[in-house]
Design a protein around this motif. Structure first.
Motif, PDB file in Angstrom:
ATOM      1  N   ASN A  23       0.738  -1.304  -0.097  1.00 28.11           N
ATOM      2  CA  ASN A  23       0.212  -0.108   0.089  1.00 28.11           C
ATOM      3  C   ASN A  23       0.827   1.055  -0.175  1.00 28.11           C
ATOM      4  O   ASN A  23       1.576   1.467   1.044  1.00 28.11           O
ATOM      5  N   ILE A  24       1.058   1.990  -0.959  1.00 34.14           N
ATOM      6  CA  ILE A  24       1.873   3.113  -1.241  1.00 34.14           C
ATOM      7  C   ILE A  24       1.626   4.091  -0.242  1.00 34.14           C
ATOM      8  O   ILE A  24       2.402   4.833  -0.020  1.00 34.14           O
ATOM      9  N   ASP A  25       0.179   4.194   0.210  1.00 37.18           N
ATOM     10  CA  ASP A  25      -0.121   5.159   1.104  1.00 37.18           C
ATOM     11  C   ASP A  25       0.470   5.230   2.318  1.00 37.18           C
ATOM     12  O   ASP A  25       0.888   6.113   3.229  1.00 37.18           O
ATOM     13  N   SER A  26       0.930   3.784   2.765  1.00 36.78           N
ATOM     14  CA  SER A  26       1.420   3.716   4.105  1.00 36.78           C
ATOM     15  C   SER A  26       2.876   4.089   3.998  1.00 36.78           C
ATOM     16  O   SER A  26       3.624   3.966   5.308  1.00 36.78           O
ATOM     17  N   LEU A  27       3.533   4.424   3.012  1.00 37.84           N
ATOM     18  CA  LEU A  27       4.843   5.115   2.843  1.00 37.84           C
ATOM     19  C   LEU A  27       4.948   6.696   3.224  1.00 37.84           C
ATOM     20  O   LEU A  27       6.067   7.190   3.024  1.00 37.84           O
ATOM     21  N   LYS A  28       3.951   7.224   3.554  1.00 39.31           N
ATOM     22  CA  LYS A  28       3.815   8.524   3.417  1.00 39.31           C
ATOM     23  C   LYS A  28       4.882   9.271   4.663  1.00 39.31           C
ATOM     24  O   LYS A  28       5.515  10.280   4.410  1.00 39.31           O
ATOM     25  N   GLU A  29       4.890   8.595   5.832  1.00 39.49           N
ATOM     26  CA  GLU A  29       5.745   9.043   6.972  1.00 39.49           C
ATOM     27  C   GLU A  29       7.166   8.772   6.689  1.00 39.49           C
ATOM     28  O   GLU A  29       8.076   9.461   7.100  1.00 39.49           O
TER      29      GLU A  29
ATOM     30  N   ILE B 234      14.200   9.618  -1.063  1.00 36.46           N
ATOM     31  CA  ILE B 234      13.440   8.311  -0.721  1.00 36.46           C
ATOM     32  C   ILE B 234      12.211   8.477  -1.736  1.00 36.46           C
ATOM     33  O   ILE B 234      11.355   9.269  -1.915  1.00 36.46           O
ATOM     34  N   ILE B 235      12.287   7.334  -2.534  1.00 36.72           N
ATOM     35  CA  ILE B 235      10.993   7.260  -3.682  1.00 36.72           C
ATOM     36  C   ILE B 235      10.272   6.273  -3.336  1.00 36.72           C
ATOM     37  O   ILE B 235      10.336   4.935  -3.180  1.00 36.72           O
ATOM     38  N   PRO B 236       8.823   6.316  -2.923  1.00 33.85           N
ATOM     39  CA  PRO B 236       7.848   5.344  -2.601  1.00 33.85           C
ATOM     40  C   PRO B 236       7.531   4.533  -3.944  1.00 33.85           C
ATOM     41  O   PRO B 236       7.082   5.238  -4.750  1.00 33.85           O
ATOM     42  N   LEU B 237       7.453   3.502  -3.777  1.00 37.06           N
ATOM     43  CA  LEU B 237       6.679   2.709  -4.943  1.00 37.06           C
ATOM     44  C   LEU B 237       5.789   1.402  -4.281  1.00 37.06           C
ATOM     45  O   LEU B 237       6.072   0.722  -3.315  1.00 37.06           O
ATOM     46  N   GLU B 238       4.886   1.245  -4.941  1.00 34.35           N
ATOM     47  CA  GLU B 238       3.739   0.172  -4.623  1.00 34.35           C
ATOM     48  C   GLU B 238       4.503  -1.066  -5.153  1.00 34.35           C
ATOM     49  O   GLU B 238       4.442  -1.306  -6.366  1.00 34.35           O
ATOM     50  N   LEU B 239       4.526  -2.071  -4.406  1.00 34.15           N
ATOM     51  CA  LEU B 239       4.960  -3.347  -4.667  1.00 34.15           C
ATOM     52  C   LEU B 239       4.620  -4.473  -3.866  1.00 34.15           C
ATOM     53  O   LEU B 239       4.773  -4.432  -2.512  1.00 34.15           O
ATOM     54  N   ASP B 240       3.898  -5.419  -4.333  1.00 34.19           N
ATOM     55  CA  ASP B 240       3.420  -6.580  -3.601  1.00 34.19           C
ATOM     56  C   ASP B 240       4.550  -7.748  -4.213  1.00 34.19           C
ATOM     57  O   ASP B 240       4.633  -7.866  -5.423  1.00 34.19           O
TER      58      ASP B 240
ATOM     59  N   THR C 189       5.004 -10.825  -4.331  1.00 35.04           N
ATOM     60  CA  THR C 189       4.193 -11.951  -5.046  1.00 35.04           C
ATOM     61  C   THR C 189       3.731 -11.709  -6.416  1.00 35.04           C
ATOM     62  O   THR C 189       3.224 -12.582  -7.144  1.00 35.04           O
ATOM     63  N   ASN C 190       3.708 -10.468  -6.891  1.00 35.90           N
ATOM     64  CA  ASN C 190       2.989  -9.825  -7.830  1.00 35.90           C
ATOM     65  C   ASN C 190       4.080  -9.848  -9.077  1.00 35.90           C
ATOM     66  O   ASN C 190       4.999  -8.561  -9.034  1.00 35.90           O
ATOM     67  N   LEU C 191       4.193 -10.537  -9.970  1.00 37.29           N
ATOM     68  CA  LEU C 191       5.259 -10.765 -11.137  1.00 37.29           C
ATOM     69  C   LEU C 191       5.368  -9.416 -11.728  1.00 37.29           C
ATOM     70  O   LEU C 191       6.271  -8.804 -12.375  1.00 37.29           O
ATOM     71  N   GLU C 192       3.950  -8.946 -12.181  1.00 32.90           N
ATOM     72  CA  GLU C 192       3.836  -7.735 -13.009  1.00 32.90           C
ATOM     73  C   GLU C 192       4.352  -6.521 -12.308  1.00 32.90           C
ATOM     74  O   GLU C 192       5.073  -5.731 -12.918  1.00 32.90           O
ATOM     75  N   GLN C 193       3.918  -6.163 -10.994  1.00 32.69           N
ATOM     76  CA  GLN C 193       4.518  -5.094 -10.156  1.00 32.69           C
ATOM     77  C   GLN C 193       6.137  -5.209 -10.292  1.00 32.69           C
ATOM     78  O   GLN C 193       6.749  -4.132 -10.299  1.00 32.69           O
ATOM     79  N   ILE C 194       6.612  -6.378  -9.923  1.00 33.16           N
ATOM     80  CA  ILE C 194       8.114  -6.560  -9.691  1.00 33.16           C
ATOM     81  C   ILE C 194       8.724  -6.014 -11.143  1.00 33.16           C
ATOM     82  O   ILE C 194       9.655  -5.226 -10.924  1.00 33.16           O
ATOM     83  N   ALA C 195       8.253  -6.574 -12.145  1.00 36.95           N
ATOM     84  CA  ALA C 195       8.740  -6.146 -13.495  1.00 36.95           C
ATOM     85  C   ALA C 195       8.649  -4.534 -13.618  1.00 36.95           C
ATOM     86  O   ALA C 195       9.649  -4.075 -14.168  1.00 36.95           O
ATOM     87  N   GLN C 196       7.635  -3.763 -13.286  1.00 41.32           N
ATOM     88  CA  GLN C 196       7.309  -2.407 -13.312  1.00 41.32           C
ATOM     89  C   GLN C 196       8.358  -1.634 -12.282  1.00 41.32           C
ATOM     90  O   GLN C 196       9.103  -0.809 -12.919  1.00 41.32           O
ATOM     91  N   VAL C 197       8.493  -2.306 -11.172  1.00 42.11           N
ATOM     92  CA  VAL C 197       9.359  -1.511 -10.300  1.00 42.11           C
ATOM     93  C   VAL C 197      11.029  -1.867 -10.657  1.00 42.11           C
ATOM     94  O   VAL C 197      11.841  -0.960 -10.916  1.00 42.11           O
ATOM     95  N   ALA C 198      11.327  -3.060 -11.369  1.00 48.60           N
ATOM     96  CA  ALA C 198      12.614  -3.370 -11.818  1.00 48.60           C
ATOM     97  C   ALA C 198      12.908  -2.386 -12.957  1.00 48.60           C
ATOM     98  O   ALA C 198      14.157  -1.894 -13.174  1.00 48.60           O
ATOM     99  N   GLU C 199      12.024  -1.896 -13.913  1.00 49.82           N
ATOM    100  CA  GLU C 199      12.151  -1.203 -15.084  1.00 49.82           C
ATOM    101  C   GLU C 199      12.476   0.193 -14.464  1.00 49.82           C
ATOM    102  O   GLU C 199      13.502   0.849 -15.115  1.00 49.82           O
TER     103      GLU C 199
END
Length: 245
Positions: free
Chosen positions: A39-45, A54-60, A62-72
């Motif tokens: 939950n990216i909103d949990s990173l505000k503080e 510090i760059i907040p990114l949403e990432l689960d 266990t989600n391969l699609e999100q991992i690929a997006q973050v890695a990019e």
């Protein structure tokens, strides 16, 4: 490697040990910290610690699609801290124990494997870098009150050893961190003395800078490893006594 001016990605960065890592990295002078959480909103503080680095990114994980997006997005990373994990109390015979075991294994083992596979090529292109896997003393001795959690962390311990061997040729340091009980939400159920998350983060960063592969960051962890050397079976029996009667 030097933590100062490093570029780091921390999973599960919104609380506990992950939050402590972000703070410690910021204090140490890391140039960029990708702080991730489901939950990216949990990173505000967390971002407020240093909005410029510090760059907040949403990432689960266990989600391969999100991992690929973050890695990019995070092609400049040279330190990956696999901290995200889950755990449930109880042993192997609760009504939902199989479902909980799958959840723990999918996150703690497979999620970390997915992250390593995605970022190993990035670390290679950035000179080798390092990976730190946050394990537990439960990786090396089963804690029956957290039986399936222990099994998932034991799998992650074996994964750590395996990828350490495979990534040695590209110059990637792979560090296993084995905390005892830590004062976090997950650690509340553990009937043992606890250390602050900051101790785990600082000990790990020091080990990375010194090239140390296995880290016992607190007194309980150090005692467990000493006891395994002396009499592993006696230690197993000791932990069995912690099961609720």
């Amino acid at each position: 490697m030097d933590i100062k001016n490093s570029v780091v990605l921390v999973t599960g960065a919104n609380r506990g040990i992950g939050e402590a890592f972000v703070k410690a990295l910021s204090d140490a002078g890391a140039s960029r910290i990708y702080a991730t959480a489901r939950n990216i909103d949990s990173l505000k503080e967390i971002v407020a610690i240093s909005s410029t680095s510090i760059i907040p990114l949403e990432l689960d994980i266990t989600n391969l699609e999100q991992i690929a997006q973050v890695a990019e997005l995070a092609q400049d990373v040279n330190l990956l801290i696999n901290n995200a994990g889950v755990g449930s109390g109880g042993g192997f015979f609760k009504s939902n124990s199989v479902e909980m075991a799958r959840w723990e294994m999918e996150t703690n083992y497979f999620g970390s494997l997915y992250m390593i596979r995605a970022f190993a090529p990035i670390l290679k292109q950035n000179g080798g870098g390092a990976i730190a896997n946050i394990l537990s003393i439960a990786s090396v001795i089963n804690m029956p009150m957290f039986g399936s959690y222990s099994a998932s962390k034991a799998a992650l311990h074996s994964l750590t050893q395996g990828v350490r061997a495979e990534l040695a040729a590209q110059g990637t340091l792979v560090v296993g961190v084995f905390p005892g009980p830590v004062d976090t939400d997950m650690g509340k159920q553990v009937p043992l003395d606890k250390v602050p998350p900051s101790q785990i983060a600082l000990s790990t960063l020091q080990a990375i800078e010194q090239g140390i592969e296995d880290v016992s960051p607190d007194a309980t962890s150090q005692q467990v490893f000493a006891s395994i050397q002396q009499d592993a079976k006696a230690l197993e029996k000791q932990f069995a006594t912690l099961l609720p009667q």
